[in-house]
Design a protein around this motif. Structure first.
Motif, PDB file in Angstrom:
ATOM      1  N   ASP A 372       0.820  -1.213   0.000  1.00 35.18           N
ATOM      2  CA  ASP A 372       0.000   0.000   0.000  1.00 35.18           C
ATOM      3  C   ASP A 372       0.852   1.261   0.000  1.00 35.18           C
ATOM      4  O   ASP A 372       0.365   2.340   0.318  1.00 35.18           O
ATOM      5  N   ARG A 373       2.132   1.147  -0.375  1.00 39.48           N
ATOM      6  CA  ARG A 373       2.996   2.327  -0.447  1.00 39.48           C
ATOM      7  C   ARG A 373       3.549   2.457  -1.856  1.00 39.48           C
ATOM      8  O   ARG A 373       4.208   1.553  -2.375  1.00 39.48           O
ATOM      9  N   ASP A 374       3.288   3.594  -2.458  1.00 41.18           N
ATOM     10  CA  ASP A 374       3.654   3.832  -3.853  1.00 41.18           C
ATOM     11  C   ASP A 374       5.095   4.334  -3.927  1.00 41.18           C
ATOM     12  O   ASP A 374       5.350   5.535  -4.066  1.00 41.18           O
ATOM     13  N   PHE A 375       6.049   3.412  -3.837  1.00 39.81           N
ATOM     14  CA  PHE A 375       7.457   3.788  -3.902  1.00 39.81           C
ATOM     15  C   PHE A 375       7.796   4.438  -5.242  1.00 39.81           C
ATOM     16  O   PHE A 375       8.559   5.413  -5.286  1.00 39.81           O
ATOM     17  N   THR A 455       7.681  10.330   4.604  1.00 40.07           N
ATOM     18  CA  THR A 455       7.107   9.645   5.764  1.00 40.07           C
ATOM     19  C   THR A 455       5.875   8.857   5.345  1.00 40.07           C
ATOM     20  O   THR A 455       5.371   9.006   4.230  1.00 40.07           O
ATOM     21  N   ILE A 456       5.379   8.034   6.273  1.00 40.38           N
ATOM     22  CA  ILE A 456       4.236   7.166   5.940  1.00 40.38           C
ATOM     23  C   ILE A 456       2.978   7.541   6.701  1.00 40.38           C
ATOM     24  O   ILE A 456       1.908   7.029   6.399  1.00 40.38           O
ATOM     25  N   ASP A 457       3.073   8.385   7.698  1.00 38.03           N
ATOM     26  CA  ASP A 457       1.900   8.713   8.503  1.00 38.03           C
ATOM     27  C   ASP A 457       1.026   9.757   7.808  1.00 38.03           C
ATOM     28  O   ASP A 457       1.521  10.624   7.089  1.00 38.03           O
ATOM     29  N   ALA A 458      -0.273   9.664   8.041  1.00 34.57           N
ATOM     30  CA  ALA A 458      -1.202  10.639   7.481  1.00 34.57           C
ATOM     31  C   ALA A 458      -1.114  11.941   8.274  1.00 34.57           C
ATOM     32  O   ALA A 458      -0.608  11.978   9.395  1.00 34.57           O
ATOM     33  N   GLY A 488       0.095   6.056   0.350  1.00 36.65           N
ATOM     34  CA  GLY A 488       0.925   5.496   1.411  1.00 36.65           C
ATOM     35  C   GLY A 488       2.139   6.305   1.808  1.00 36.65           C
ATOM     36  O   GLY A 488       2.809   5.959   2.771  1.00 36.65           O
ATOM     37  N   LEU A 489       2.437   7.400   1.095  1.00 39.02           N
ATOM     38  CA  LEU A 489       3.632   8.191   1.377  1.00 39.02           C
ATOM     39  C   LEU A 489       3.330   9.683   1.313  1.00 39.02           C
ATOM     40  O   LEU A 489       2.475  10.120   0.540  1.00 39.02           O
ATOM     41  N   ARG A 490       4.054  10.435   2.125  1.00 39.46           N
ATOM     42  CA  ARG A 490       4.041  11.899   2.038  1.00 39.46           C
ATOM     43  C   ARG A 490       5.458  12.334   1.681  1.00 39.46           C
ATOM     44  O   ARG A 490       6.424  12.009   2.376  1.00 39.46           O
ATOM     45  N   VAL A 491       5.594  13.072   0.578  1.00 39.10           N
ATOM     46  CA  VAL A 491       6.899  13.538   0.097  1.00 39.10           C
ATOM     47  C   VAL A 491       6.953  15.049   0.246  1.00 39.10           C
ATOM     48  O   VAL A 491       6.161  15.781  -0.373  1.00 39.10           O
ATOM     49  N   SER A 492       7.888  15.540   1.075  1.00 32.97           N
ATOM     50  CA  SER A 492       7.990  16.968   1.363  1.00 32.97           C
ATOM     51  C   SER A 492       9.374  17.461   0.983  1.00 32.97           C
ATOM     52  O   SER A 492      10.375  16.751   1.176  1.00 32.97           O
ATOM     53  N   LEU A 493       9.417  18.684   0.451  1.00 32.74           N
ATOM     54  CA  LEU A 493      10.678  19.333   0.145  1.00 32.74           C
ATOM     55  C   LEU A 493      10.926  20.456   1.150  1.00 32.74           C
ATOM     56  O   LEU A 493      10.100  21.373   1.280  1.00 32.74           O
TER      57      LEU A 493
END
Length: 498
Positions: A372-375, A455-458, A488-493
């Motif tokens: 469930d994580r879109d790597f 990260t993986i948390d909502a 499934g992932l949060r990507v932050s810059l």
């Protein structure tokens, strides 16, 4: 020409080809999930690094990792290359299932049906497309069953040696598969009882234990290290309840229509006088290992999981194949259908479980079917905004099991390599699957101008799920400028404060 004709008439060929086609169908569509990423991470290390890791973690999968190491060294580490051994192994499992069923029931139709039925099981096709050991183990146990039947029919050093080799492969690749010996004991006892009046019949009573001891010898180191690592490897599995046992076969033979079909075929086989003995033996091969593992899981460690016992499905397919063989026998009797029509009718019934399982087969081939994580999606976000010199911080520590860092690394282009931050030693240096976090987070930020945080948390915070010291260090020096959510992932810059 005669050799080709014999090959085409082989009871194992068409099941093997059918299973291979099912296994390769859209095999590259689902993304690798965390367990598959673990396999890739381990197998792509050099052998010294791999064995160093196995001394600390995942020894129970060590034999498979070594096999995958040599495979990927020759064929590369693309998704197709990594999954191909499982597809080939499951095709072998279908072939050995057909051969074993033919010997159990003395029926070519039963053999063909058993091998083809194995290919209709969605869970089997799922693990034919997974970079884990389960397909190899399923193939090895099915081969061991056939080789045991051959050795019992005509004992010899060569036949017993091949049986021992197959069981050794199964045990080294996954220790739980050794529970299949519980069912095999009854095959040996049944053969001995049928021939106990013959002068040499008793020899099997020491041939079999000797072969088992030879098979167990290579698995001893795996068992020793596996026992030491059991808390870490198996601690997440709960002790199985009685309802879990009752519903176990429903998880193996999902959807429910497939379970009903296999059950109906089993009843036909058990009730047919000529097939009863073989059906009873196939039933014991399928059921006794499950009961043994369920009982063993009542102790300090649980081993009761459907994929750990996937190797019992070939026996279930043999049992159901026996039912179709019995049906062909009934239909082909005088005053009924001609023999070719009876066989064709019985084999045509394989289409029922195939159609019943098709929706689930298709579902298991969606992009995130394995996890469930879109790597790949997270890697695309980073690649689109990457600048040389960027750093990256991924969720670790208590959430290291998610394998976010290695998952992103697998899908990132070679030209996009952010510098890993907040780690003291990477997984290879630590001889582990997981990185060792930096003990003082502020010292690990460095002078990196931009950092990607994954990260993986909502939630809305880019730091959600990170340890508090890492969060504080990042907040002190950086400000978030971009946050993107992929499944499934949060990507932050993060950009360094002026």
């Amino acid at each position: 020409m005669s050799h080709l004709r014999n090959l085409l008439r082989s009871v194992w060929l068409w099941p093997a080809l059918a299973m291979l086609l099912v296994g390769l169908r859209h095999t590259t569509r689902p993304e690798l999930w965390r367990d598959e990423i673990s396999s890739w991470s381990a197998a792509t290390r050099d052998l010294d690094q791999l064995f160093g890791m196995l001394a600390n973690v995942d020894a129970s999968n060590g034999a498979y990792y070594v096999l995958l190491h040599f495979w990927s060294a020759v064929f590369g580490d693309s998704v197709l290359s990594l999954r191909l051994p499982s597809a080939l192994a499951m095709a072998g499992a279908a072939a050995f299932t057909a051969l074993a069923a033919r010997r159990l029931f003395g029926s070519r139709t039963a053999g063909l049906a058993a091998g083809l039925l194995l290919a209709t099981v969605p869970l089997i096709s799922r693990y034919a497309q997974e970079v884990r050991s389960y397909a190899v183990v399923t193939c090895a146990v099915a081969a061991a069953c056939w080789l045991l039947l051959r050795a019992l029919d005509r004992p010899g050093v060569g036949r017993w040696s091949l049986y021992a080799l197959a069981m050794a492969v199964a045990g080294c690749c996954h220790l739980v598969s050794l529970s299949s010996l519980v069912g095999q004991v009854f095959l040996v006892l049944a053969q001995w009882w049928a021939r106990h009046r013959e002068p040499r019949a008793a020899r099997v009573l020491w041939h079999f234990p000797l072969a088992v001891l030879v098979a167990l010898a290579p698995a001893v180191p795996v068992a020793v290290y596996g026992d030491r690592q059991a808390g870490r490897q198996l601690g997440w599995l709960p002790k199985p309840s009685e309802p879990a046992l009752h519903y176990f076969w429903r998880s193996l033979l999902s959807p429910l229509d497939l379970l009903y079909f296999f059950g109906a075929c089993a009843v036909v086989a058990l009730l047919h006088p000529r097939f009863t003995r073989g059906a009873a033996q196939a039933l014991l091969l399928a059921v006794l290992p499950v009961l043994a593992v369920w009982q063993a899981s009542q102790g300090t460690s649980s081993y009761f999981l459907d994929r750990y016992l996937l190797f019992t499905v070939p026996a279930l397919a043999m049992l159901a194949g026996g039912g179709l063989g019995a049906l062909a026998d009934l239909l082909g009797r005088p005053a009924a259908a001609p023999r070719p029509l009876a066989v064709g009718t019985a084999l045509a019934l394989v289409a029922i479980p195939l159609l019943a399982g098709e929706p689930l087969q298709e579902q298991q081939r969606t992009v995130l079917a394995h996890g469930d994580r879109d790597f790949a999606g997270g890697a695309d976000v980073i690649a689109a905004g990457y600048r040389p010199g960027d750093g990256i911080v991924v969720t670790g520590g208590a959430q290291a099991w998610a394998m976010v860092g290695p998952g992103l690394s697998f899908y990132l282009p070679d030209s996009v390599r952010p510098v890993p931050l907040m780690i003291e030693r990477d997984a290879t240096q630590a001889e582990d699957l997981y990185d060792v976090p930096c003990p003082v987070a502020e010292r690990c930020v460095g002078d990196t101008p931009r950092i990607w945080v994954v990260t993986i948390d909502a939630g809305d915070s880019p730091y959600q799920g990170l340890p508090s010291d890492q969060t504080a260090a990042l907040q002190n020096a950086f400000v978030p400028t971009q946050i993107q959510i992929v499944p499934g992932l949060r990507v932050s810059l993060l950009v360094r404060k002026a």
